[in-house]
Scaffold this motif. Structure first.
Motif, PDB file in Angstrom:
ATOM      1  N   VAL A 193      12.955 -11.546  90.603  1.00 29.03           N
ATOM      2  CA  VAL A 193      12.443 -10.176  90.682  1.00 29.03           C
ATOM      3  C   VAL A 193      13.591  -9.205  90.927  1.00 29.03           C
ATOM      4  O   VAL A 193      14.466  -9.458  91.767  1.00 29.03           O
ATOM      5  N   GLU A 194      13.575  -8.120  90.153  1.00 30.56           N
ATOM      6  CA  GLU A 194      14.526  -7.034  90.368  1.00 30.56           C
ATOM      7  C   GLU A 194      13.783  -5.808  90.885  1.00 30.56           C
ATOM      8  O   GLU A 194      12.645  -5.540  90.489  1.00 30.56           O
ATOM      9  N   ALA A 195      14.448  -5.067  91.784  1.00 28.56           N
ATOM     10  CA  ALA A 195      13.875  -3.835  92.320  1.00 28.56           C
ATOM     11  C   ALA A 195      14.690  -2.657  91.839  1.00 28.56           C
ATOM     12  O   ALA A 195      15.927  -2.699  91.854  1.00 28.56           O
ATOM     13  N   MET A 196      14.004  -1.606  91.378  1.00 33.27           N
ATOM     14  CA  MET A 196      14.689  -0.385  90.974  1.00 33.27           C
ATOM     15  C   MET A 196      14.506   0.662  92.063  1.00 33.27           C
ATOM     16  O   MET A 196      13.393   0.937  92.503  1.00 33.27           O
ATOM     17  N   THR A 197      15.623   1.235  92.519  1.00 35.84           N
ATOM     18  CA  THR A 197      15.582   2.237  93.587  1.00 35.84           C
ATOM     19  C   THR A 197      15.379   3.624  92.994  1.00 35.84           C
ATOM     20  O   THR A 197      15.467   3.823  91.774  1.00 35.84           O
ATOM     21  N   VAL A 198      15.151   4.592  93.873  1.00 32.54           N
ATOM     22  CA  VAL A 198      14.965   5.967  93.412  1.00 32.54           C
ATOM     23  C   VAL A 198      16.242   6.528  92.799  1.00 32.54           C
ATOM     24  O   VAL A 198      16.196   7.494  92.029  1.00 32.54           O
ATOM     25  N   GLU A 199      17.386   5.920  93.143  1.00 30.06           N
ATOM     26  CA  GLU A 199      18.646   6.374  92.542  1.00 30.06           C
ATOM     27  C   GLU A 199      18.863   5.799  91.156  1.00 30.06           C
ATOM     28  O   GLU A 199      19.809   6.156  90.458  1.00 30.06           O
ATOM     29  N   GLY A 200      17.975   4.878  90.737  1.00 26.81           N
ATOM     30  CA  GLY A 200      18.101   4.301  89.400  1.00 26.81           C
ATOM     31  C   GLY A 200      18.835   2.976  89.372  1.00 26.81           C
ATOM     32  O   GLY A 200      18.934   2.346  88.305  1.00 26.81           O
ATOM     33  N   SER A 201      19.354   2.527  90.486  1.00 30.52           N
ATOM     34  CA  SER A 201      20.056   1.242  90.511  1.00 30.52           C
ATOM     35  C   SER A 201      19.059   0.098  90.660  1.00 30.52           C
ATOM     36  O   SER A 201      17.939   0.288  91.130  1.00 30.52           O
ATOM     37  N   THR A 202      19.473  -1.099  90.213  1.00 29.20           N
ATOM     38  CA  THR A 202      18.612  -2.271  90.322  1.00 29.20           C
ATOM     39  C   THR A 202      19.228  -3.271  91.294  1.00 29.20           C
ATOM     40  O   THR A 202      20.448  -3.408  91.383  1.00 29.20           O
ATOM     41  N   ILE A 203      18.351  -3.949  92.005  1.00 27.95           N
ATOM     42  CA  ILE A 203      18.786  -4.915  93.010  1.00 27.95           C
ATOM     43  C   ILE A 203      18.006  -6.209  92.802  1.00 27.95           C
ATOM     44  O   ILE A 203      16.781  -6.181  92.608  1.00 27.95           O
ATOM     45  N   ASP A 204      18.708  -7.336  92.815  1.00 24.32           N
ATOM     46  CA  ASP A 204      18.044  -8.630  92.734  1.00 24.32           C
ATOM     47  C   ASP A 204      17.486  -8.952  94.121  1.00 24.32           C
ATOM     48  O   ASP A 204      18.226  -9.179  95.071  1.00 24.32           O
ATOM     49  N   VAL A 205      16.154  -8.935  94.225  1.00 26.35           N
ATOM     50  CA  VAL A 205      15.517  -9.179  95.521  1.00 26.35           C
ATOM     51  C   VAL A 205      14.745 -10.496  95.520  1.00 26.35           C
ATOM     52  O   VAL A 205      13.873 -10.712  96.355  1.00 26.35           O
ATOM     53  N   SER A 206      15.083 -11.377  94.587  1.00 28.27           N
ATOM     54  CA  SER A 206      14.350 -12.643  94.443  1.00 28.27           C
ATOM     55  C   SER A 206      14.282 -13.419  95.745  1.00 28.27           C
ATOM     56  O   SER A 206      13.235 -14.002  96.091  1.00 28.27           O
ATOM     57  N   LYS A 207      15.388 -13.450  96.486  1.00 25.00           N
ATOM     58  CA  LYS A 207      15.430 -14.236  97.724  1.00 25.00           C
ATOM     59  C   LYS A 207      14.685 -13.555  98.874  1.00 25.00           C
ATOM     60  O   LYS A 207      14.382 -14.206  99.878  1.00 25.00           O
ATOM     61  N   ASP A 208      14.401 -12.243  98.724  1.00 23.73           N
ATOM     62  CA  ASP A 208      13.757 -11.500  99.811  1.00 23.73           C
ATOM     63  C   ASP A 208      12.269 -11.289  99.601  1.00 23.73           C
ATOM     64  O   ASP A 208      11.588 -10.755 100.477  1.00 23.73           O
ATOM     65  N   ILE A 209      11.774 -11.703  98.437  1.00 22.01           N
ATOM     66  CA  ILE A 209      10.354 -11.525  98.147  1.00 22.01           C
ATOM     67  C   ILE A 209       9.517 -12.463  99.018  1.00 22.01           C
ATOM     68  O   ILE A 209       9.843 -13.634  99.194  1.00 22.01           O
ATOM     69  N   ASP A 210       8.431 -11.933  99.545  1.00 24.73           N
ATOM     70  CA  ASP A 210       7.487 -12.741 100.306  1.00 24.73           C
ATOM     71  C   ASP A 210       6.319 -13.071  99.384  1.00 24.73           C
ATOM     72  O   ASP A 210       5.508 -12.207  99.063  1.00 24.73           O
ATOM     73  N   TRP A 211       6.266 -14.372  98.925  1.00 28.78           N
ATOM     74  CA  TRP A 211       5.249 -14.779  97.953  1.00 28.78           C
ATOM     75  C   TRP A 211       4.029 -15.383  98.641  1.00 28.78           C
ATOM     76  O   TRP A 211       4.150 -16.113  99.629  1.00 28.78           O
ATOM     77  N   THR A 212       2.861 -15.083  98.109  1.00 25.88           N
ATOM     78  CA  THR A 212       1.617 -15.718  98.550  1.00 25.88           C
ATOM     79  C   THR A 212       0.817 -16.115  97.320  1.00 25.88           C
ATOM     80  O   THR A 212       0.973 -15.528  96.236  1.00 25.88           O
ATOM     81  N   SER A 213      -0.020 -17.153  97.469  1.00 28.79           N
ATOM     82  CA  SER A 213      -0.838 -17.636  96.358  1.00 28.79           C
ATOM     83  C   SER A 213      -2.296 -17.354  96.635  1.00 28.79           C
ATOM     84  O   SER A 213      -2.767 -17.465  97.771  1.00 28.79           O
ATOM     85  N   SER A 214      -3.020 -16.990  95.588  1.00 29.63           N
ATOM     86  CA  SER A 214      -4.445 -16.703  95.743  1.00 29.63           C
ATOM     87  C   SER A 214      -5.292 -17.970  95.746  1.00 29.63           C
ATOM     88  O   SER A 214      -6.485 -17.922  96.003  1.00 29.63           O
ATOM     89  N   SER A 215      -4.656 -19.132  95.421  1.00 27.56           N
ATOM     90  CA  SER A 215      -5.424 -20.375  95.324  1.00 27.56           C
ATOM     91  C   SER A 215      -4.710 -21.494  96.075  1.00 27.56           C
ATOM     92  O   SER A 215      -3.483 -21.621  96.040  1.00 27.56           O
ATOM     93  N   GLU A 216      -5.512 -22.331  96.724  1.00 26.34           N
ATOM     94  CA  GLU A 216      -4.943 -23.491  97.406  1.00 26.34           C
ATOM     95  C   GLU A 216      -4.465 -24.535  96.425  1.00 26.34           C
ATOM     96  O   GLU A 216      -3.747 -25.468  96.799  1.00 26.34           O
ATOM     97  N   SER A 217      -4.857 -24.385  95.142  1.00 23.88           N
ATOM     98  CA  SER A 217      -4.422 -25.340  94.115  1.00 23.88           C
ATOM     99  C   SER A 217      -2.984 -25.083  93.688  1.00 23.88           C
ATOM    100  O   SER A 217      -2.410 -25.887  92.945  1.00 23.88           O
ATOM    101  N   LEU A 218      -2.423 -23.965  94.128  1.00 28.13           N
ATOM    102  CA  LEU A 218      -1.030 -23.644  93.825  1.00 28.13           C
ATOM    103  C   LEU A 218      -0.273 -23.651  95.140  1.00 28.13           C
ATOM    104  O   LEU A 218      -0.433 -22.758  95.971  1.00 28.13           O
ATOM    105  N   LEU A 219       0.551 -24.658  95.334  1.00 24.45           N
ATOM    106  CA  LEU A 219       1.265 -24.849  96.591  1.00 24.45           C
ATOM    107  C   LEU A 219       2.654 -24.226  96.508  1.00 24.45           C
ATOM    108  O   LEU A 219       3.426 -24.541  95.600  1.00 24.45           O
ATOM    109  N   LEU A 220       2.957 -23.338  97.463  1.00 22.27           N
ATOM    110  CA  LEU A 220       4.263 -22.685  97.506  1.00 22.27           C
ATOM    111  C   LEU A 220       5.125 -23.384  98.541  1.00 22.27           C
ATOM    112  O   LEU A 220       4.743 -23.509  99.708  1.00 22.27           O
TER     113      LEU A 220
END
Length: 632
Positions: free
Chosen positions: A398-425
């Motif tokens: 995942v990349e994040a775009m700031t209001v200044e127009g720059s992009t930041i790789d935030v893959s390691k900072d993303i907090d992921w959740t799953s809507s199903s117990e059939s998908l284990l994170l």
């Protein structure tokens, strides 16, 4: 019995009978009181400046004899405000008329008494409305004018009063202002009265307390001094802390001796400060001694322009009980450049870190605040994800775009959740446990990204049609991708699940399964599903709008030859000479022929020259005349 003895008995009998028939006093003088009277029957006139005047009242018996009973009689005055009476002594009190009554047994006598004033007028000075300042005595004098025209200072003798003792009081002519307002002062003397208006004002413009807000204290705290000042026109405040009247609504809870607050027991009191006409009050809440205070959050992460509700703060008392202290906390955040604090929120101002500090009396709680640049959007590298049941897949980048127009790789900072117990994170991967669908929800600061996940059996192959796409600019076309399951051989439509990516978005873009031509050129679309990759070649060409002849109509003479051009015009505005590439025909080749735009006239007549290029056609007419012989 001798004669003498008999005579004595008869005499005794006569006496007994006589005493019975004629009781004692029948033949005596009448001395019983039959009336009560004053010395004279005239009305009595007195002056207010007269001393006490004695009246004499006597009884009169049947024989006209009198007896002074002034001391034994009961005396009353019908108007004690005019004159009073005691044991016959009359004292003038005020002008007017009263009736003096003397009672003795069943008898009574009355005398009319009129009291006149020796004065004709009473005047208060000064005779103009008085301006009285609280704290500064103001003195009036009272002068009485006598009937002979002379005057007398009666200031100390008159009865002084004010209409409203709450505004001002008066004693011996000296007025003391109590609070701001208007009232009157009145002097009464010898049946006369005079009244004057007084305006009571404070010399100050307000009472100031420092601090003035409600206070929170804990049992055992060091006493807190409240300072009281008054402000006047000099703009210089005067300390009146010691002169203020300090009161506590619950002195068991907290005392306020000369503004010094001392907490004693748990509870709330209202402290009132009174000075002259001004009153200020505030509340003091006393809590048990706290062992510790804790915030409901360990830290706060914000983005610029965002805000968060101030944390809840809980205190633990020495006896182990807990209490919510949130409303009592005073929050601060450094100099306010990174984050600022309102009554309910902490607001992010600029990127950086700062400590949010909450103060409750002598206690403090600290919450680290991190502020990052505001994000516009989070963009995952895939919007859909297919995971084979029993296998794992890396979570999307995942990349994040700031209001200044720059992009930041935030893959390691993303907090992921799953809507199903059939998908284990687990860590950075997602594992499919059962067939089905789920949604991956990724949160980073103020933004959320969602990725649809399909959990299904393994696919062995993918077929894409068409493999090559020809498009004109601004035109679109859909591509179809069909997958075949390895276990059953069944087909599944994967057209919108391939996550197609264009090698040259300036030529062609792709969304879902739809390709859109943007500019002339070529591009390759690459898509994958379950690790199987497919490609589609896209050629974007200009669209031919029309063909144009260089000549609208031709007139030739037999034997003449003429070359013409055909220009192709495209939707891009491009114009190209396609004379040699076009297909040329003549409807009457015996009149004129044409080859690559060169027209040769053969015989007299008319023919049509036709041109085809691409999907467009154009034609022109050729008139051929015979050669005119030269004149001899």
């Amino acid at each position: 019995m001798t004669h003498t003895a008999k005579m004595a008995k008869w005499m005794l009998a006569i006496v007994i009978v006589a005493s019975t028939l004629f009781p004692a006093g029948v033949f005596a003088a009448n001395t019983t009181a039959v009336s009560l009277k004053f010395t004279d029957d005239n009305a009595l006139t007195l002056s207010l400046d007269d001393d006490a005047t004695d009246l004499t009242v006597s009884t009169v018996d049947g024989a006209g004899n009198t007896e002074d009973v002034s001391d034994e009689a009961k005396w009353t005055s019908s108007a004690s405000t005019v004159a009073t009476v005691k044991a016959g002594s009359i004292t003038p009190v005020g002008t007017g008329t009263t009736t003096i009554t003397a009672k003795y047994g069943d008898l009574s006598a009355t005398k009319k008494v009129t009291v006149n004033s020796p004065y004709t007028a009473l005047k208060i000075s000064p005779d103009a409305a008085a301006n009285v300042t609280i704290g500064q005595p103001y003195t009036f004098t009272a002068t009485a004018t006598k009937t002979d025209g002379s005057s007398e200072d009666v200031t100390s003798s008159v009865t002084w009063s004010t209409y409203s003792a709450a505004v001002a009081t008066v004693s011996l002519g000296t007025v003391k202002g109590i609070k701001q307002g208007t009232t009157t002062v009145t002097a009464r003397y010898a049946g006369l009265a005079d009244t004057q208006t007084i305006y009571v004002r404070s010399s100050f413009q307000g009472l100031l307390l420092t601090p003035e807000e409600d206070q929170v204290m804990f049992i055992g705290d060091t006493p807190k001094q409240i300072k009281a000042e008054v402000a006047d026109a000099t703009r210089v405040n005067t300390d009146v802390t010691s002169d203020v009247k300090w009161t506590s609504s619950n002195a068991i809870n907290v005392t306020a001796d000369k503004g010094l607050l001392t907490p004693w027991v748990e509870g709330t009191s209202t402290i009132k400060a009174e000075y002259e006409d001004y009153t200020k009050s505030f509340k003091v809440t006393v809590y048990k001694t706290m062992k510790k205070v804790e915030s409901s959050v360990d830290s706060i992460d914000l983005v610029t322009g965002d805000s968060a509700t101030l944390p809840k703060v809980t205190g633990t008392a020495v006896d182990g009980t807990t209490v919510d202290l949130s409303k009592l906390v005073e929050w601060s955040a450094g100099d306010g450049s990174v984050a600022s604090v309102t009554s309910t929120k902490v607001e992010a101002e600029s990127e950086g870190k700062v400590n949010l500090v909450g103060t409750i009396g002598d206690l403090k709680v600290t919450v680290p605040v991190s502020v990052q640049t505001k994000l516009l959007v989070l963009t995952p590298d895939v919007t859909t994800l297919s995971i084979v049941v029993g296998e794992s897949s890396s979570l999307p980048k995942v990349e994040a775009m700031t209001v200044e127009g720059s992009t930041i790789d935030v893959s390691k900072d993303i907090d992921w959740t799953s809507s199903s117990e059939s998908l284990l994170l687990t860590g950075s991967t997602a594992k499919a446990l059962l067939n089905g669908k789920a949604t991956l929800k990724g949160t980073y600061l103020n933004k959320i990204v969602k990725v649809s996940v399909t959990m299904e059996p393994k696919i062995k192959s993918i077929t894409v049609t068409p493999e090559v796409v020809e498009l004109n600019i601004k035109k679109s076309k859909s591509i179809k991708a069909v997958g075949t399951y390895a276990a059953t051989g069944k087909s599944v439509n994967l057209s919108t699940k391939m996550n197609w990516v264009s090698s040259n978005p300036s030529v062609a873009t792709v969304k879902g399964s739809s390709i859109k031509a943007v500019n002339l050129g070529t591009a390759t679309l690459t898509g994958s599903y379950q690790g199987l990759t497919s490609t589609v070649k896209v050629n974007v060409t200009a669209k031919l709008k029309k063909l144009t002849f260089s000549e609208k109509a031709l007139k030739l003479t037999v034997g003449d030859a003429k070359s013409v051009q055909v220009v192709a015009e495209y939707d891009t505005g491009l114009k190209v000479d396609v004379t040699k590439e076009a297909s040329w025909t003549s409807t009457k080749a015996n009149i004129a022929t044409v080859t690559e735009g060169k027209i040769t006239a053969l015989a007299k007549g008319t023919t049509t020259i036709k041109v085809e290029y691409g999907d467009k056609k154009v034609s022109t007419t050729v008139n051929v005349k015979e050669v005119v012989p030269a004149k001899q």
